[in-house]
Design a protein around this motif. Sequence first.
Motif, PDB file in Angstrom:
ATOM      1  N   MET A   1     -71.729  -0.945 -40.008  1.00 12.55           N
ATOM      2  CA  MET A   1     -70.876  -1.498 -40.773  1.00 12.55           C
ATOM      3  C   MET A   1     -69.689  -0.519 -40.795  1.00 12.55           C
ATOM      4  SD  MET A   1     -71.024  -2.942 -44.649  1.00 12.55           S
ATOM      5  CE  MET A   1     -71.893  -4.467 -44.249  1.00 12.55           C
ATOM      6  N   THR A   2     -68.522  -0.905 -40.449  1.00  5.30           N
ATOM      7  CA  THR A   2     -67.296  -0.322 -40.787  1.00  5.30           C
ATOM      8  C   THR A   2     -66.206  -0.668 -42.102  1.00  5.30           C
ATOM      9  OG1 THR A   2     -65.727  -1.535 -39.247  1.00  5.30           O
ATOM     10  CG2 THR A   2     -67.150   0.300 -38.142  1.00  5.30           C
ATOM     11  N   PHE A   3     -65.647   0.207 -42.484  1.00  4.31           N
ATOM     12  CA  PHE A   3     -64.673  -0.055 -43.621  1.00  4.31           C
ATOM     13  C   PHE A   3     -63.362   0.216 -43.260  1.00  4.31           C
ATOM     14  CE2 PHE A   3     -68.941   0.921 -45.459  1.00  4.31           C
ATOM     15  CZ  PHE A   3     -69.067  -0.318 -46.046  1.00  4.31           C
ATOM     16  N   ASP A   4     -62.337  -0.361 -43.903  1.00  2.00           N
ATOM     17  CA  ASP A   4     -60.984  -0.425 -43.607  1.00  2.00           C
ATOM     18  C   ASP A   4     -60.555   0.782 -44.642  1.00  2.00           C
ATOM     19  OD1 ASP A   4     -58.152  -0.370 -43.323  1.00  2.00           O
ATOM     20  OD2 ASP A   4     -57.854  -2.423 -43.692  1.00  2.00           O
ATOM     21  N   ALA A  32     -68.062  -0.512 -49.714  1.00  2.74           N
ATOM     22  CA  ALA A  32     -68.094   0.850 -49.128  1.00  2.74           C
ATOM     23  C   ALA A  32     -68.785   1.835 -50.352  1.00  2.74           C
ATOM     24  CB  ALA A  32     -66.739   1.282 -49.090  1.00  2.74           C
ATOM     25  N   SER A  33     -68.338   1.479 -51.397  1.00  2.00           N
ATOM     26  CA  SER A  33     -69.096   2.319 -52.678  1.00  2.00           C
ATOM     27  C   SER A  33     -70.497   2.135 -52.582  1.00  2.00           C
ATOM     28  CB  SER A  33     -68.548   1.907 -54.171  1.00  2.00           C
ATOM     29  OG  SER A  33     -69.163   2.421 -54.956  1.00  2.00           O
ATOM     30  N   ASN A  40     -76.735  -0.726 -48.282  1.00  4.00           N
ATOM     31  CA  ASN A  40     -75.961  -1.299 -47.366  1.00  4.00           C
ATOM     32  C   ASN A  40     -76.127  -3.263 -47.618  1.00  4.00           C
ATOM     33  OD1 ASN A  40     -74.674   0.672 -46.073  1.00  4.00           O
ATOM     34  ND2 ASN A  40     -76.692   1.158 -44.752  1.00  4.00           N
ATOM     35  N   VAL A  41     -75.231  -3.602 -47.692  1.00  2.35           N
ATOM     36  CA  VAL A  41     -75.044  -5.011 -47.689  1.00  2.35           C
ATOM     37  C   VAL A  41     -75.695  -5.687 -46.458  1.00  2.35           C
ATOM     38  CG1 VAL A  41     -73.434  -5.175 -49.531  1.00  2.35           C
ATOM     39  CG2 VAL A  41     -72.765  -5.396 -47.050  1.00  2.35           C
ATOM     40  N   LEU A  46     -72.865 -10.573 -47.000  1.00  2.00           N
ATOM     41  CA  LEU A  46     -71.388 -10.755 -46.769  1.00  2.00           C
ATOM     42  C   LEU A  46     -71.028 -12.219 -46.535  1.00  2.00           C
ATOM     43  CD1 LEU A  46     -71.586  -8.053 -43.504  1.00  2.00           C
ATOM     44  CD2 LEU A  46     -70.330  -7.890 -45.926  1.00  2.00           C
ATOM     45  N   GLU A  47     -72.128 -13.344 -46.311  1.00  2.00           N
ATOM     46  CA  GLU A  47     -71.817 -14.628 -46.192  1.00  2.00           C
ATOM     47  C   GLU A  47     -71.389 -15.127 -47.622  1.00  2.00           C
ATOM     48  OE1 GLU A  47     -74.502 -18.616 -45.348  1.00  2.00           O
ATOM     49  OE2 GLU A  47     -74.441 -16.865 -43.804  1.00  2.00           O
TER      50      GLU A  47
END
Length: 76
Positions: A1-4, A32-33, A40-41, A46-47
């Motif tokens: 998973m990547t974060f902006d 991210a936190s 991790n989600v 996410l849905e």
Amino acid sequence: MTFDLDLLDPSRPPAADDPVQLRREQFTLANASLALEGMNVDAADLEIQEAVAAGALTSDEAVALYLERARKGAGS
């Protein structure tokens, strides 16, 4: 998973003019936190988050879904 990571830039204003985008950004920061804490989600998380961000689910409805998942076992 990547974060902006640009979302963490304090000089960058939030997307307050677009409530859907603002909710998505808030979920991104929360995820991210969680990731920093080793939680991790998953795709189902996410849905649900996207449905809340888009306005298809209320936060109360999302909590009800999470409670249902927890009762059944999140991995099942």
